[in-house]
Design a protein around this motif. Sequence first.
Motif, PDB file in Angstrom:
ATOM      1  N   LEU A 120     -10.059  -5.732 -14.116  1.00 46.73           N
ATOM      2  CA  LEU A 120      -8.603  -5.644 -14.255  1.00 46.73           C
ATOM      3  C   LEU A 120      -7.891  -6.618 -13.324  1.00 46.73           C
ATOM      4  O   LEU A 120      -6.802  -7.096 -13.627  1.00 46.73           O
ATOM      5  CB  LEU A 120      -8.145  -4.207 -13.980  1.00 46.73           C
ATOM      6  N   GLY A 121      -8.525  -6.891 -12.166  1.00 48.18           N
ATOM      7  CA  GLY A 121      -7.904  -7.814 -11.221  1.00 48.18           C
ATOM      8  C   GLY A 121      -7.222  -7.122 -10.059  1.00 48.18           C
ATOM      9  O   GLY A 121      -6.638  -7.792  -9.201  1.00 48.18           O
ATOM     10  N   TYR A 122      -7.286  -5.793 -10.011  1.00 49.98           N
ATOM     11  CA  TYR A 122      -6.720  -5.009  -8.926  1.00 49.98           C
ATOM     12  C   TYR A 122      -7.720  -3.929  -8.517  1.00 49.98           C
ATOM     13  O   TYR A 122      -8.534  -3.491  -9.348  1.00 49.98           O
ATOM     14  CB  TYR A 122      -5.421  -4.324  -9.363  1.00 49.98           C
ATOM     15  N   PRO A 123      -7.680  -3.483  -7.253  1.00 46.01           N
ATOM     16  CA  PRO A 123      -8.522  -2.348  -6.861  1.00 46.01           C
ATOM     17  C   PRO A 123      -8.114  -1.097  -7.652  1.00 46.01           C
ATOM     18  O   PRO A 123      -6.924  -0.825  -7.819  1.00 46.01           O
ATOM     19  CB  PRO A 123      -8.224  -2.175  -5.371  1.00 46.01           C
ATOM     20  N   VAL A 124      -9.105  -0.362  -8.131  1.00 43.84           N
ATOM     21  CA  VAL A 124      -8.845   0.773  -9.016  1.00 43.84           C
ATOM     22  C   VAL A 124      -9.706   1.964  -8.611  1.00 43.84           C
ATOM     23  O   VAL A 124     -10.865   1.812  -8.214  1.00 43.84           O
ATOM     24  CB  VAL A 124      -9.151   0.409 -10.482  1.00 43.84           C
ATOM     25  N   LEU A 296     -12.513  14.248 -26.647  1.00 48.57           N
ATOM     26  CA  LEU A 296     -11.771  13.055 -26.245  1.00 48.57           C
ATOM     27  C   LEU A 296     -11.513  13.166 -24.749  1.00 48.57           C
ATOM     28  O   LEU A 296     -10.805  14.073 -24.301  1.00 48.57           O
ATOM     29  CB  LEU A 296     -10.449  12.958 -27.017  1.00 48.57           C
ATOM     30  N   GLU A 297     -12.122  12.288 -23.966  1.00 50.52           N
ATOM     31  CA  GLU A 297     -12.030  12.331 -22.506  1.00 50.52           C
ATOM     32  C   GLU A 297     -10.946  11.387 -22.008  1.00 50.52           C
ATOM     33  O   GLU A 297     -10.773  10.289 -22.538  1.00 50.52           O
ATOM     34  CB  GLU A 297     -13.370  11.943 -21.880  1.00 50.52           C
ATOM     35  N   MET A 298     -10.234  11.835 -20.980  1.00 51.58           N
ATOM     36  CA  MET A 298      -9.193  11.021 -20.364  1.00 51.58           C
ATOM     37  C   MET A 298      -9.414  10.965 -18.852  1.00 51.58           C
ATOM     38  O   MET A 298      -9.922  11.918 -18.259  1.00 51.58           O
ATOM     39  CB  MET A 298      -7.808  11.611 -20.657  1.00 51.58           C
ATOM     40  N   ASP A 299      -9.023   9.852 -18.252  1.00 49.59           N
ATOM     41  CA  ASP A 299      -9.240   9.633 -16.819  1.00 49.59           C
ATOM     42  C   ASP A 299      -7.928   9.584 -16.047  1.00 49.59           C
ATOM     43  O   ASP A 299      -6.902   9.132 -16.568  1.00 49.59           O
ATOM     44  CB  ASP A 299      -9.970   8.310 -16.581  1.00 49.59           C
ATOM     45  N   GLU A 300      -8.007  10.012 -14.795  1.00 48.36           N
ATOM     46  CA  GLU A 300      -6.932   9.696 -13.858  1.00 48.36           C
ATOM     47  C   GLU A 300      -7.219   8.297 -13.329  1.00 48.36           C
ATOM     48  O   GLU A 300      -8.351   7.982 -12.952  1.00 48.36           O
ATOM     49  CB  GLU A 300      -6.859  10.698 -12.706  1.00 48.36           C
ATOM     50  N   VAL A 301      -6.202   7.455 -13.315  1.00 45.04           N
ATOM     51  CA  VAL A 301      -6.365   6.064 -12.903  1.00 45.04           C
ATOM     52  C   VAL A 301      -5.318   5.729 -11.850  1.00 45.04           C
ATOM     53  O   VAL A 301      -4.130   6.003 -12.041  1.00 45.04           O
ATOM     54  CB  VAL A 301      -6.231   5.099 -14.111  1.00 45.04           C
ATOM     55  N   ARG A 302      -5.783   5.130 -10.762  1.00 44.39           N
ATOM     56  CA  ARG A 302      -4.880   4.648  -9.716  1.00 44.39           C
ATOM     57  C   ARG A 302      -5.152   3.170  -9.502  1.00 44.39           C
ATOM     58  O   ARG A 302      -6.288   2.768  -9.233  1.00 44.39           O
ATOM     59  CB  ARG A 302      -5.085   5.427  -8.412  1.00 44.39           C
ATOM     60  N   ILE A 303      -4.104   2.379  -9.625  1.00 48.39           N
ATOM     61  CA  ILE A 303      -4.209   0.923  -9.486  1.00 48.39           C
ATOM     62  C   ILE A 303      -3.458   0.519  -8.212  1.00 48.39           C
ATOM     63  O   ILE A 303      -2.270   0.841  -8.056  1.00 48.39           O
ATOM     64  CB  ILE A 303      -3.595   0.204 -10.700  1.00 48.39           C
ATOM     65  N   TYR A 304      -4.145  -0.177  -7.309  1.00 48.14           N
ATOM     66  CA  TYR A 304      -3.549  -0.579  -6.034  1.00 48.14           C
ATOM     67  C   TYR A 304      -3.181  -2.060  -6.059  1.00 48.14           C
ATOM     68  O   TYR A 304      -3.860  -2.872  -6.704  1.00 48.14           O
ATOM     69  CB  TYR A 304      -4.521  -0.311  -4.885  1.00 48.14           C
ATOM     70  N   ARG A 305      -2.132  -2.391  -5.335  1.00 45.18           N
ATOM     71  CA  ARG A 305      -1.680  -3.790  -5.269  1.00 45.18           C
ATOM     72  C   ARG A 305      -2.780  -4.689  -4.689  1.00 45.18           C
ATOM     73  O   ARG A 305      -2.976  -5.815  -5.159  1.00 45.18           O
ATOM     74  CB  ARG A 305      -0.412  -3.877  -4.404  1.00 45.18           C
ATOM     75  N   SER A 306      -3.469  -4.191  -3.680  1.00 44.57           N
ATOM     76  CA  SER A 306      -4.510  -4.977  -3.016  1.00 44.57           C
ATOM     77  C   SER A 306      -5.443  -4.029  -2.276  1.00 44.57           C
ATOM     78  O   SER A 306      -5.146  -2.840  -2.122  1.00 44.57           O
ATOM     79  CB  SER A 306      -3.889  -5.970  -2.024  1.00 44.57           C
ATOM     80  N   ARG A 307      -6.565  -4.563  -1.794  1.00 41.13           N
ATOM     81  CA  ARG A 307      -7.479  -3.716  -1.017  1.00 41.13           C
ATOM     82  C   ARG A 307      -6.818  -3.257   0.277  1.00 41.13           C
ATOM     83  O   ARG A 307      -7.062  -2.143   0.750  1.00 41.13           O
ATOM     84  CB  ARG A 307      -8.775  -4.474  -0.730  1.00 41.13           C
ATOM     85  N   ARG A 309      -3.637  -2.610   0.661  1.00 41.29           N
ATOM     86  CA  ARG A 309      -2.735  -1.517   0.330  1.00 41.29           C
ATOM     87  C   ARG A 309      -3.504  -0.232   0.011  1.00 41.29           C
ATOM     88  O   ARG A 309      -3.002   0.864   0.190  1.00 41.29           O
ATOM     89  CB  ARG A 309      -1.841  -1.914  -0.847  1.00 41.29           C
ATOM     90  N   MET A 310      -4.727  -0.388  -0.472  1.00 42.96           N
ATOM     91  CA  MET A 310      -5.564   0.786  -0.699  1.00 42.96           C
ATOM     92  C   MET A 310      -5.938   1.434   0.639  1.00 42.96           C
ATOM     93  O   MET A 310      -5.929   2.666   0.782  1.00 42.96           O
ATOM     94  CB  MET A 310      -6.824   0.385  -1.470  1.00 42.96           C
ATOM     95  N   LEU A 311      -6.250   0.599   1.640  1.00 41.24           N
ATOM     96  CA  LEU A 311      -6.566   1.127   2.964  1.00 41.24           C
ATOM     97  C   LEU A 311      -5.351   1.784   3.609  1.00 41.24           C
ATOM     98  O   LEU A 311      -5.483   2.820   4.282  1.00 41.24           O
ATOM     99  CB  LEU A 311      -7.095   0.006   3.861  1.00 41.24           C
ATOM    100  N   VAL A 312      -4.184   1.187   3.408  1.00 43.14           N
ATOM    101  CA  VAL A 312      -2.955   1.777   3.948  1.00 43.14           C
ATOM    102  C   VAL A 312      -2.721   3.167   3.356  1.00 43.14           C
ATOM    103  O   VAL A 312      -2.204   4.071   4.031  1.00 43.14           O
ATOM    104  CB  VAL A 312      -1.746   0.847   3.652  1.00 43.14           C
ATOM    105  N   ASN A 313      -3.133   3.351   2.108  1.00 46.16           N
ATOM    106  CA  ASN A 313      -2.972   4.636   1.413  1.00 46.16           C
ATOM    107  C   ASN A 313      -4.302   5.390   1.359  1.00 46.16           C
ATOM    108  O   ASN A 313      -4.657   6.001   0.354  1.00 46.16           O
ATOM    109  CB  ASN A 313      -2.459   4.394  -0.004  1.00 46.16           C
ATOM    110  N   LEU A 314      -5.029   5.376   2.478  1.00 47.15           N
ATOM    111  CA  LEU A 314      -6.349   5.984   2.515  1.00 47.15           C
ATOM    112  C   LEU A 314      -6.301   7.482   2.201  1.00 47.15           C
ATOM    113  O   LEU A 314      -7.230   8.025   1.592  1.00 47.15           O
ATOM    114  CB  LEU A 314      -6.985   5.760   3.890  1.00 47.15           C
ATOM    115  N   ASP A 315      -5.211   8.150   2.587  1.00 49.41           N
ATOM    116  CA  ASP A 315      -5.103   9.582   2.301  1.00 49.41           C
ATOM    117  C   ASP A 315      -5.063   9.830   0.798  1.00 49.41           C
ATOM    118  O   ASP A 315      -5.700  10.772   0.290  1.00 49.41           O
ATOM    119  CB  ASP A 315      -3.869  10.181   2.977  1.00 49.41           C
TER     120      ASP A 315
END
Length: 358
Positions: A120-124, A296-307, A309-315
């Motif tokens: 996708l091009g973003y951390p997920v 039919l299975e569905m996923d929760e998906v979280r897309i982060y701006r960058s790695r 920003r993912m660390l900043v939102n570690l919680d």
Amino acid sequence: MMDMNEAGEGVDGGIRCYRDTVPPFVEEALADLYDTLHASLPFFRVYRSLDAVSCYIAERDGRPSTILLFRCEGRRIEVLNEMIAIDQPELRRFARYVFHSYPEVDLIGFKALKTTTPGLGYPVQQHNAKDTYVIALPDTPNAYLASLGKSTRANIRQQTNLVNRSFPSFCTRFYTGHEIEEAHVRAILGFSEEKIKAGGATIAHDLERIMALARACGYVVVLFIDGQVCAGSVNYWVGSSVFGDVTGYDRRYEKFSLGKLCVFQTICESIARGAKRFYLGGGEFDFKGRLNGVALEMDEVRIYRSRWRMLVNLDRAAEAVLKARVRQLKKRLHRHKQHLLARMAFRLFYLLKGRAAH
């Protein structure tokens, strides 16, 4: 406020974003595009809030290819649409738009989405979150009955004949919109709650909200014996699909399998009225497969701006990992739901859920 083609350099055009408002034409457009209850305005009006909700519309070849309602919550974009499929190019297009147009946002959250995210091009973060069973309906009720397994067809005919012989007054009625009576719905919900409580769990259906959604797009089936409600189901109609919500029956008629007969009659009537799909809801139950339901299975998906920003939102990242583990455990317990330990675990879960609600 509307931002027309607010794409900017490096972001696709053909995008409209109505900030903090949802234009009236979107109701029909959502039904046409997704054909699902949990991405419809009637559902959002009753079970969500449309306050401060924005509407993203992307087009391909002059037609809407993606319509997403979302709310900006601080540094997070929360998408309201659930139980939808978005292909990877459209998902990337939305993420690029959001991160360009909302520089303060760190992550985008989807609660129930079918998509592919590698590349996708973003951390997920992505994990299974919800499921439902869907039946692709044939053109006629007779064709549907013929498509069922031999033993299922025999059981349906046997139970139908038995209840008709035992109760000559037995009949079925179908109601939509403002034909729907609160007394009927109240009885159906009461039957459902009684059966669930008998199994050791606790539930209280939200009559007010169910009635509001039923009046907006509802489709209620009621079975009568001697003029009294003995079973029924509450369903909703969006586009060409019907979504089963609550089915209940009077336990005094347990041996007649009125619950399963009600679901079967609801499906057949839906076909007669032009439905193309019938959704049986989530949970692993054998009868759903016997009625031609496909998971039919569905996923929760979280897309982060960058790695970073993912660390900043570690919680929040840790929260997603925990939810994935809990979901795996619940699915494992469901597969072994007849086991004593599984039943005890489900009773504890519903007990804690009930306390949290209060």
